[in-house]
Design a protein around this motif. Structure first.
Motif, PDB file in Angstrom:
ATOM      1  N   ALA A 193       0.852  -1.205   0.000  1.00 41.93           N
ATOM      2  CA  ALA A 193       0.000   0.000   0.000  1.00 41.93           C
ATOM      3  C   ALA A 193       0.880   1.244   0.000  1.00 41.93           C
ATOM      4  CB  ALA A 193      -0.901   0.004   1.229  1.00 41.93           C
ATOM      5  N   PHE A 194       0.461   2.232  -0.756  1.00 38.52           N
ATOM      6  CA  PHE A 194       1.126   3.543  -0.802  1.00 38.52           C
ATOM      7  C   PHE A 194       0.079   4.589  -0.448  1.00 38.52           C
ATOM      8  CE2 PHE A 194       4.835   2.325  -3.416  1.00 38.52           C
ATOM      9  CZ  PHE A 194       4.394   1.094  -3.896  1.00 38.52           C
ATOM     10  N   TYR A 195       0.492   5.628   0.275  1.00 38.61           N
ATOM     11  CA  TYR A 195      -0.484   6.715   0.467  1.00 38.61           C
ATOM     12  C   TYR A 195       0.204   8.061   0.258  1.00 38.61           C
ATOM     13  CZ  TYR A 195       1.604   8.244   4.776  1.00 38.61           C
ATOM     14  OH  TYR A 195       2.506   8.762   5.664  1.00 38.61           O
ATOM     15  N   ASP A 196      -0.591   9.030  -0.100  1.00 33.36           N
ATOM     16  CA  ASP A 196      -0.131  10.424  -0.158  1.00 33.36           C
ATOM     17  C   ASP A 196      -1.349  11.329   0.000  1.00 33.36           C
ATOM     18  OD1 ASP A 196       1.613  12.608  -0.445  1.00 33.36           O
ATOM     19  OD2 ASP A 196       1.139  12.787  -2.564  1.00 33.36           O
ATOM     20  N   SER A 197      -1.081  12.637   0.127  1.00 31.21           N
ATOM     21  CA  SER A 197      -2.180  13.586   0.269  1.00 31.21           C
ATOM     22  C   SER A 197      -3.017  13.671  -1.009  1.00 31.21           C
ATOM     23  CB  SER A 197      -1.629  14.966   0.597  1.00 31.21           C
ATOM     24  OG  SER A 197      -0.841  15.421  -0.489  1.00 31.21           O
ATOM     25  N   GLY A 198      -2.441  13.312  -2.122  1.00 34.20           N
ATOM     26  CA  GLY A 198      -3.175  13.453  -3.384  1.00 34.20           C
ATOM     27  C   GLY A 198      -2.487  12.672  -4.474  1.00 34.20           C
ATOM     28  N   LEU A 199      -2.229  13.359  -5.586  1.00 38.23           N
ATOM     29  CA  LEU A 199      -1.670  12.619  -6.715  1.00 38.23           C
ATOM     30  C   LEU A 199      -0.138  12.547  -6.708  1.00 38.23           C
ATOM     31  CD1 LEU A 199      -0.781  15.020  -8.950  1.00 38.23           C
ATOM     32  CD2 LEU A 199      -3.241  15.082  -9.263  1.00 38.23           C
ATOM     33  N   GLY A 200       0.515  13.262  -5.780  1.00 35.02           N
ATOM     34  CA  GLY A 200       1.981  13.287  -5.757  1.00 35.02           C
ATOM     35  C   GLY A 200       2.611  11.910  -5.621  1.00 35.02           C
ATOM     36  N   GLY A 201       2.023  11.078  -4.780  1.00 34.40           N
ATOM     37  CA  GLY A 201       2.604   9.754  -4.533  1.00 34.40           C
ATOM     38  C   GLY A 201       2.599   8.857  -5.763  1.00 34.40           C
ATOM     39  N   LEU A 202       1.881   9.272  -6.813  1.00 37.04           N
ATOM     40  CA  LEU A 202       1.944   8.495  -8.061  1.00 37.04           C
ATOM     41  C   LEU A 202       3.376   8.473  -8.587  1.00 37.04           C
ATOM     42  CD1 LEU A 202      -1.279   9.732  -9.939  1.00 37.04           C
ATOM     43  CD2 LEU A 202      -0.932   7.500  -8.852  1.00 37.04           C
ATOM     44  N   SER A 203       4.153   9.512  -8.240  1.00 40.05           N
ATOM     45  CA  SER A 203       5.558   9.522  -8.686  1.00 40.05           C
ATOM     46  C   SER A 203       6.334   8.392  -8.003  1.00 40.05           C
ATOM     47  CB  SER A 203       6.225  10.891  -8.422  1.00 40.05           C
ATOM     48  OG  SER A 203       6.255  11.182  -7.043  1.00 40.05           O
ATOM     49  N   VAL A 204       5.943   8.057  -6.779  1.00 38.53           N
ATOM     50  CA  VAL A 204       6.604   6.950  -6.067  1.00 38.53           C
ATOM     51  C   VAL A 204       6.122   5.615  -6.645  1.00 38.53           C
ATOM     52  CG1 VAL A 204       6.953   5.872  -3.802  1.00 38.53           C
ATOM     53  CG2 VAL A 204       6.715   8.364  -3.979  1.00 38.53           C
ATOM     54  N   LEU A 205       4.811   5.541  -6.851  1.00 36.59           N
ATOM     55  CA  LEU A 205       4.244   4.321  -7.435  1.00 36.59           C
ATOM     56  C   LEU A 205       4.909   4.036  -8.780  1.00 36.59           C
ATOM     57  CD1 LEU A 205       1.954   2.237  -6.945  1.00 36.59           C
ATOM     58  CD2 LEU A 205       0.440   3.737  -8.233  1.00 36.59           C
ATOM     59  N   ARG A 206       5.124   5.093  -9.538  1.00 37.27           N
ATOM     60  CA  ARG A 206       5.736   4.954 -10.871  1.00 37.27           C
ATOM     61  C   ARG A 206       7.147   4.359 -10.770  1.00 37.27           C
ATOM     62  NH1 ARG A 206       4.470   5.871 -16.535  1.00 37.27           N
ATOM     63  NH2 ARG A 206       6.113   4.522 -17.200  1.00 37.27           N
TER      64      ARG A 206
END
Ligand code: DGL
Length: 257
Positions: free
Chosen positions: A4-17
């Motif tokens: 599981a990954f979490y972030d405040s919004g769409l920023g964590g998509l950079s980590v998921l990527r």
């Protein structure tokens, strides 16, 4: 394996990527399930108090635990800072966060002689947790960026990042610029033409994840064949945002490239 990954919004998509790009290159003999949690309703986190941020992380930890994940990854620098103080021991998952990954990175001798410009949220800079890393850091809070990025105004955000936050504070071409907010790392491609030295903490986080989970010892495929078929992603959000929907849609489309 479920992460599981979490972030405040769409920023964590950079980590998921970063995780997906790296996992794609590894010969996986198991399915990987990735869960992304965006707290769009309460973004941005950069103006939130420590107690608010801690309570959000506990909520996501409960959610992730109910989903029976093996690993819980903070894809948010601002709340990653709080991990050493959080009590997550009751959960069966292992945790990873950007703050601790960076702390380990700076233990390496070759990282210690550089000068760093640390671009991050106000809450992150005010916490002064970057001082724990023991390297020469110029901290720069960039409060204008997350609202612009959450509104999909990537070019405008990048121009402000360059003109107001980098140019004003950088002292030499050798300076390493740490994109210390996962939203800023979504602008990483904008730096492709520039000669700037950019550090995305998500890359360092993946290295520590790969080492601790022994994934790194597995065979790296030759890059021709990707193992995207073994990887499944689900997305959750606390609030509706058209920018998040657009970002996730284009993110999914871009995974095939
Ligand atoms: N993307 C998060 C971080 O890395 C939070 C940014 C915000 O919501 O202000 O810090």
């Amino acid at each position: 394996m479920k992460i599981a990954f979490y972030d405040s919004g769409l920023g964590g998509l950079s980590v998921l990527r970063v995780f997906i790009d790296k996992l794609k290159q590894i010969s996986l003999n198991e399915d990987i399930e990735l869960i992304y949690i965006a707290d769009t309703l309460r973004a941005p986190y950069g103006s939130k108090s420590v107690s608010d941020l801690k309570s959000y992380v506990y909520e996501f930890a409960d959610f992730a635990s109910n989903q029976q994940v093996d690993y819980f990854v903070s894809a948010c620098n601002t709340s990653s800072n709080l991990f050493p103080e959080l009590e997550l021991g009751k959960y069966s998952f292992e945790t990873f966060n950007l703050y601790s990954a960076m702390k380990n990175y700076f233990l390496q001798e070759e990282t210690q002689s550089h000068n760093y410009l640390y671009l991050a949220t106000e809450a992150n800079i005010n916490s002064q947790k970057y001082l724990d890393w023991g390297v020469n850091i110029v901290p720069v809070a960039c409060p204008k960026l997350v609202p612009l990025i959450e509104a999909s105004k990537y070019d405008e955000a990048f121009n402000i990042m360059e003109s107001e936050y980098i140019s004003e504070n950088i002292t030499s071409d050798e300076t390493q610029i740490i994109l210390g907010c996962t939203h800023y790392a979504l602008l990483k491609n904008h730096f492709k033409e520039s000669k700037k030295n950019i550090i995305d903490p998500a890359e360092i986080l993946f290295e520590s994840f790969a080492t601790k989970t022994s994934i790194s010892s597995r065979e790296i495929s030759n890059g021709e064949s990707s193992n995207l078929n073994n990887i499944k992603c689900s997305y959750y959000s606390s609030g509706l945002s058209s920018a998040l929907t657009v970002a996730i849609t284009s993110f999914i489309v871009s995974l095939d490239t």
